[in-house]
Scaffold this active site. Structure first.
Site, PDB file in Angstrom:
ATOM      1  N   LYS A  90      92.915 -57.802  83.059  1.00  0.00           N
ATOM      2  CA  LYS A  90      93.068 -58.815  81.989  1.00  0.00           C
ATOM      3  C   LYS A  90      94.024 -58.322  80.917  1.00  0.00           C
ATOM      4  O   LYS A  90      94.946 -59.038  80.516  1.00  0.00           O
ATOM      5  CB  LYS A  90      91.700 -59.102  81.349  1.00  0.00           C
ATOM      6  CG  LYS A  90      91.799 -59.842  80.016  1.00  0.00           C
ATOM      7  CD  LYS A  90      90.447 -60.152  79.420  1.00  0.00           C
ATOM      8  CE  LYS A  90      89.837 -59.064  78.569  1.00  0.00           C
ATOM      9  NZ  LYS A  90      90.402 -58.918  77.204  1.00  0.00           N
ATOM     10  N   ASN A  91      93.800 -57.089  80.453  1.00  0.00           N
ATOM     11  CA  ASN A  91      94.577 -56.630  79.295  1.00  0.00           C
ATOM     12  C   ASN A  91      96.006 -56.222  79.647  1.00  0.00           C
ATOM     13  O   ASN A  91      96.777 -55.858  78.757  1.00  0.00           O
ATOM     14  CB  ASN A  91      93.832 -55.482  78.592  1.00  0.00           C
ATOM     15  CG  ASN A  91      92.614 -56.005  77.847  1.00  0.00           C
ATOM     16  OD1 ASN A  91      92.469 -57.217  77.660  1.00  0.00           O
ATOM     17  ND2 ASN A  91      91.731 -55.112  77.431  1.00  0.00           N
ATOM     18  N   ARG A 124      92.492 -63.410  70.317  1.00  0.00           N
ATOM     19  CA  ARG A 124      93.368 -62.671  69.414  1.00  0.00           C
ATOM     20  C   ARG A 124      94.688 -62.267  70.052  1.00  0.00           C
ATOM     21  O   ARG A 124      95.700 -62.176  69.377  1.00  0.00           O
ATOM     22  CB  ARG A 124      92.672 -61.400  68.939  1.00  0.00           C
ATOM     23  CG  ARG A 124      91.358 -61.622  68.284  1.00  0.00           C
ATOM     24  CD  ARG A 124      90.728 -60.303  67.947  1.00  0.00           C
ATOM     25  NE  ARG A 124      91.626 -59.513  67.137  1.00  0.00           N
ATOM     26  CZ  ARG A 124      91.793 -59.656  65.836  1.00  0.00           C
ATOM     27  NH1 ARG A 124      91.090 -60.538  65.184  1.00  0.00           N
ATOM     28  NH2 ARG A 124      92.642 -58.908  65.174  1.00  0.00           N
ATOM     29  N   CYS A 155      86.646 -60.970  64.170  1.00  0.00           N
ATOM     30  CA  CYS A 155      86.229 -60.823  65.556  1.00  0.00           C
ATOM     31  C   CYS A 155      84.720 -60.636  65.537  1.00  0.00           C
ATOM     32  O   CYS A 155      84.147 -60.310  64.500  1.00  0.00           O
ATOM     33  CB  CYS A 155      86.977 -59.631  66.112  1.00  0.00           C
ATOM     34  SG  CYS A 155      86.185 -58.769  67.422  1.00  0.00           S
ATOM     35  N   ARG A 167      89.516 -57.051  62.643  1.00  0.00           N
ATOM     36  CA  ARG A 167      90.500 -56.403  63.522  1.00  0.00           C
ATOM     37  C   ARG A 167      91.866 -56.774  62.962  1.00  0.00           C
ATOM     38  O   ARG A 167      92.426 -57.811  63.288  1.00  0.00           O
ATOM     39  CB  ARG A 167      90.335 -56.871  64.971  1.00  0.00           C
ATOM     40  CG  ARG A 167      89.085 -56.293  65.618  1.00  0.00           C
ATOM     41  CD  ARG A 167      88.845 -56.846  66.988  1.00  0.00           C
ATOM     42  NE  ARG A 167      89.817 -56.414  67.966  1.00  0.00           N
ATOM     43  CZ  ARG A 167      89.901 -56.922  69.201  1.00  0.00           C
ATOM     44  NH1 ARG A 167      89.071 -57.877  69.565  1.00  0.00           N
ATOM     45  NH2 ARG A 167      90.796 -56.471  70.049  1.00  0.00           N
ATOM     46  N   ASP A 202      86.181 -49.966  75.415  1.00  0.00           N
ATOM     47  CA  ASP A 202      85.736 -51.108  76.223  1.00  0.00           C
ATOM     48  C   ASP A 202      84.677 -50.729  77.258  1.00  0.00           C
ATOM     49  O   ASP A 202      84.203 -51.591  77.996  1.00  0.00           O
ATOM     50  CB  ASP A 202      86.937 -51.761  76.936  1.00  0.00           C
ATOM     51  CG  ASP A 202      87.869 -52.440  75.955  1.00  0.00           C
ATOM     52  OD1 ASP A 202      87.459 -52.694  74.817  1.00  0.00           O
ATOM     53  OD2 ASP A 202      89.028 -52.716  76.335  1.00  0.00           O
ATOM     54  N   ARG A 227      85.450 -64.571  79.906  1.00  0.00           N
ATOM     55  CA  ARG A 227      86.777 -64.251  79.372  1.00  0.00           C
ATOM     56  C   ARG A 227      87.412 -63.099  80.140  1.00  0.00           C
ATOM     57  O   ARG A 227      88.629 -63.020  80.237  1.00  0.00           O
ATOM     58  CB  ARG A 227      86.676 -63.838  77.896  1.00  0.00           C
ATOM     59  CG  ARG A 227      86.269 -64.963  77.000  1.00  0.00           C
ATOM     60  CD  ARG A 227      86.283 -64.527  75.570  1.00  0.00           C
ATOM     61  NE  ARG A 227      87.619 -64.067  75.209  1.00  0.00           N
ATOM     62  CZ  ARG A 227      87.997 -63.739  73.987  1.00  0.00           C
ATOM     63  NH1 ARG A 227      87.138 -63.824  73.006  1.00  0.00           N
ATOM     64  NH2 ARG A 227      89.218 -63.338  73.738  1.00  0.00           N
TER      65      ARG A 227
HETATM   66  N1  EPU Z   1      94.552 -51.613  64.099  1.00  0.00           N
HETATM   67  C1  EPU Z   1      94.956 -51.661  62.788  1.00  0.00           C
HETATM   68  N2  EPU Z   1      95.977 -52.503  62.449  1.00  0.00           N
HETATM   69  C2  EPU Z   1      96.597 -53.278  63.384  1.00  0.00           C
HETATM   70  C3  EPU Z   1      96.181 -53.223  64.723  1.00  0.00           C
HETATM   71  C4  EPU Z   1      95.140 -52.365  65.052  1.00  0.00           C
HETATM   72  O1  EPU Z   1      94.426 -50.972  61.935  1.00  0.00           O
HETATM   73  O2  EPU Z   1      97.524 -54.019  63.021  1.00  0.00           O
HETATM   74  C5  EPU Z   1      93.445 -50.712  64.468  1.00  0.00           C
HETATM   75  C6  EPU Z   1      92.205 -51.443  64.973  1.00  0.00           C
HETATM   76  O3  EPU Z   1      91.387 -51.880  63.934  1.00  0.00           O
HETATM   77  C7  EPU Z   1      91.556 -50.398  65.856  1.00  0.00           C
HETATM   78  C8  EPU Z   1      92.744 -49.618  66.414  1.00  0.00           C
HETATM   79  O4  EPU Z   1      93.850 -49.954  65.581  1.00  0.00           O
HETATM   80  O5  EPU Z   1      90.775 -49.545  65.090  1.00  0.00           O
HETATM   81  C9  EPU Z   1      93.102 -49.921  67.837  1.00  0.00           C
HETATM   82  O6  EPU Z   1      93.210 -51.315  68.039  1.00  0.00           O
HETATM   83  P1  EPU Z   1      94.275 -51.933  69.049  1.00  0.00           P
HETATM   84  O7  EPU Z   1      95.324 -52.617  68.260  1.00  0.00           O
HETATM   85  O8  EPU Z   1      94.707 -50.864  69.995  1.00  0.00           O
HETATM   86  O9  EPU Z   1      93.421 -53.021  69.819  1.00  0.00           O
HETATM   87  P2  EPU Z   1      93.915 -54.410  70.364  1.00  0.00           P
HETATM   88  O10 EPU Z   1      95.302 -54.307  70.846  1.00  0.00           O
HETATM   89  O11 EPU Z   1      93.591 -55.472  69.393  1.00  0.00           O
HETATM   90  C10 EPU Z   1      93.234 -53.945  72.837  1.00  0.00           C
HETATM   91  C11 EPU Z   1      92.372 -54.609  73.866  1.00  0.00           C
HETATM   92  C12 EPU Z   1      90.918 -54.425  73.476  1.00  0.00           C
HETATM   93  C13 EPU Z   1      90.614 -52.946  73.384  1.00  0.00           C
HETATM   94  C14 EPU Z   1      91.573 -52.268  72.398  1.00  0.00           C
HETATM   95  C15 EPU Z   1      91.410 -50.768  72.331  1.00  0.00           C
HETATM   96  C16 EPU Z   1      93.706 -56.437  74.663  1.00  0.00           C
HETATM   97  C17 EPU Z   1      93.945 -57.888  74.715  1.00  0.00           C
HETATM   98  N3  EPU Z   1      92.705 -56.020  73.915  1.00  0.00           N
HETATM   99  O12 EPU Z   1      92.956 -54.586  71.594  1.00  0.00           O
HETATM  100  O13 EPU Z   1      90.172 -54.987  74.551  1.00  0.00           O
HETATM  101  O14 EPU Z   1      89.299 -52.761  72.931  1.00  0.00           O
HETATM  102  O15 EPU Z   1      92.934 -52.547  72.778  1.00  0.00           O
HETATM  103  O16 EPU Z   1      91.627 -50.204  73.580  1.00  0.00           O
HETATM  104  O17 EPU Z   1      94.407 -55.665  75.306  1.00  0.00           O
HETATM  105  C18 EPU Z   1      88.342 -56.072  75.563  1.00  0.00           C
HETATM  106  O18 EPU Z   1      89.031 -56.186  76.596  1.00  0.00           O
HETATM  107  O19 EPU Z   1      87.100 -56.263  75.550  1.00  0.00           O
HETATM  108  C19 EPU Z   1      88.999 -55.663  74.320  1.00  0.00           C
HETATM  109  C20 EPU Z   1      88.489 -55.914  73.129  1.00  0.00           C
END
Ligand code: EPU
Length: 439
Positions: free
Chosen positions: A22-23, A94, A118, A123, A312, A404
């Site tokens: 998915k991701n 998101r 979220c 987030r 995850d 999802r």
């Molecule tokens: N963060 C910030 N500012 C930002 C973006 C992120 O402070 O602008 C922080 C977040 O709060 C967090 C850390 O950076 O503490 C890492 O977040 P990241 O941006 O890596 O997460 P994401 O891209 O929003 C993806 C996956 C998530 C998974 C995370 C961490 C997708 C669509 N989502 O989220 O997957 O938990 O990386 O590996 O790829 C899931 O599949 O259940 C899921 C939530």
């Protein structure tokens, strides 16, 4: 609404097949917009998030068609008429925020709704926005929307350091940087396999990217990308979930085969922790065999960015540790308040203390079936895992969260010996009225 009823104390056996990631699918779909023509993506799982993102992409005028039987998605990005991602769709998922990078890269402008909160807390997307500014975008907020423009219609490129490292921001910045007028550098970039495979797709389309999989990614902007077909990678989180299921609910001494995953995408922290529980793992080319231990050893984990233990998989690990022979700790450093599954699991007998971002899990717990509520994707699957080893029936409600990100979970588990069924129910039915009827 729909729920899953899991009949407890069944033995998992045979094969479990891993679907496409998915991701990774979501950023691949965003990348296809940059191609300016027809691209066919394969091994795309039939998931609600993929359908939601298809609608987000379709809103721009790009044609997108999914063939769930073939597992393909055909994206024809010849025309982008409306460089916008509306609130109604972004609020559902998101990752729709990837449209900021994709539209900036393709059209030099983007109007994308800010995602809200979220289920498990804030987030932020500050890094996506600040990073786009570093690449040359002018970004302002307008009535809940991020409005980004590249002066002269094209980003100039630039350098940006991600603190903390972020999967989503790395994806968004790469989407913008690959067609920028000049070079870009992303420091502390995400090294997750999802990002690497997505970057390989951009390279296939003609992007010039060096350093994928390392914390420094360098990009030379090119004038345009070409459409290209690409095969998605398997879902590493689904694979890890199945490994935990096999170690908890498999018959000790017998193999459960997890087919079609990529063990090299799991990350050393997960595989090390998994093997320390006493579960045996046999690695073959296209499958792994997991043999449940006679007694599960307690193993504490701390989540971290790749190759750290994936956040995850922490909810699933918590359930796994309830069956261990002693106590353990689960600490999440990526999302410090991702513990919505704990109160639901307590209803099944979990004995755990949450302090800050740490959960102390009591091992040797006899879980018992209950009516529980899904709160987010990974919390939901942890409830299904708990139901598999519990006494009696577990009713996992609100499984739209599960849909999802897990393709045909009940089909896969029931083919591997678990009695599980999907049932439609009325969540707001008056219990008094119901009980009068059943009397
Ligand atoms: N963060 C910030 N500012 C930002 C973006 C992120 O402070 O602008 C922080 C977040 O709060 C967090 C850390 O950076 O503490 C890492 O977040 P990241 O941006 O890596 O997460 P994401 O891209 O929003 C993806 C996956 C998530 C998974 C995370 C961490 C997708 C669509 N989502 O989220 O997957 O938990 O990386 O590996 O790829 C899931 O599949 O259940 C899921 C939530």
């Amino acid at each position: 609404m729909q729920k899953l009823i899991v009949h407890g104390k069944q033995t998992l056996s045979g094969d479990l097949h891993v679907s496409g990631s998915k991701n990774t699918a979501l950023p691949l779909m965003a990348a296809a917009i940059l191609g300016g023509g027809k691209s066919v993506l394969s091994a795309i799982p039939n998931l609600k998030d993929v359908r939601t993102f298809s609608r987000v992409i379709g809103f721009t005028g790009v044609s997108i068609e999914q063939d769930p039987t073939a597992g393909t998605l055909t994206v024809d990005a010849l025309n982008v008429d409306e460089p916008e991602a509306p609130y109604e769709l972004v609020k559902r998922m998101r990752a729709s925020f990837y449209m900021m990078g994709a539209l900036l890269g393709r059209c030099g402008e983007a109007r994308v709704s800010l995602p809200g909160g979220c289920a498990w807390g804030p987030r932020p997307v500050n890094l996506h926005i600040e990073g786009s500014r570093a690449l040359g975008a002018e970004v302002e907020l307008d009535q809940g929307y991020v409005v980004a423009r590249a002066p002269g219609g094209r980003l100039r490129g630039g350098s940006f350091m991600l603190t903390p490292s972020s999967v989503g921001a790395t994806v968004n910045l790469l989407l913008g940087a690959v067609t920028a007028a000049g070079p870009s550098r992303i420091e502390n970039a995400a090294t997750e396999p999802d990002v690497v495979v997505f970057g390989e797709y951009l390279q296939r389309m003609g992007a010039s990217i060096a350093g994928l999989g390392s914390p420094t990614i360098e990009v030379e902007g090119v004038d345009q990308l070409s459409p290209a077909d690409f095969a998605n990678c398997p879902d590493r989180i689904e694979m890890g979930t199945f490994m935990i299921a096999a170690a908890m609910a498999g018959q000790p001494g017998h193999d459960v085969n997890i087919v079609g995953g990529r063990a090299d995408h799991l990350g050393a922290a997960f595989t090390d922790a998994f093997e320390r529980t006493g579960a045996e793992v046999g690695y073959a080319e296209d499958s792994i065999a997991v043999r449940a231990p006679q007694s599960i050893q307690p193993v504490s984990i701390t989540t971290g960015v790749y190759p750290g233990f994936p956040t995850d998989l922490q909810a699933q690990w918590t359930v796994f540790m309830t069956q261990a022979s002693g106590n353990s700790k689960v600490t999440d450093t990526v999302y410090t308040d991702r513990f919505k599954h704990i109160p639901e699991l307590r209803r099944m007998g979990l004995n755990a203390i949450v302090v800050g971002n740490e959960v102390v899990v009591e091992g040797g717990t006899r879980l018992s079936g209950a009516h529980v509520m899904s709160t987010d994707l990974r919390a939901s699957v942890s409830l299904v895992l708990a139901g598999m080893v519990a006494e009696g029936d577990t009713h996992v409600q609100r499984i739209y969260h599960l849909d999802r990100g897990y393709e045909d979970l009940e089909g896969k588990l029931s083919r591997a010996g678990i009695e599980i069924e999907r049932v439609t129910y009325d969540e707001f039915a008056d219990p008094e009225h119901e009980s009068q009827h059943s009397r």
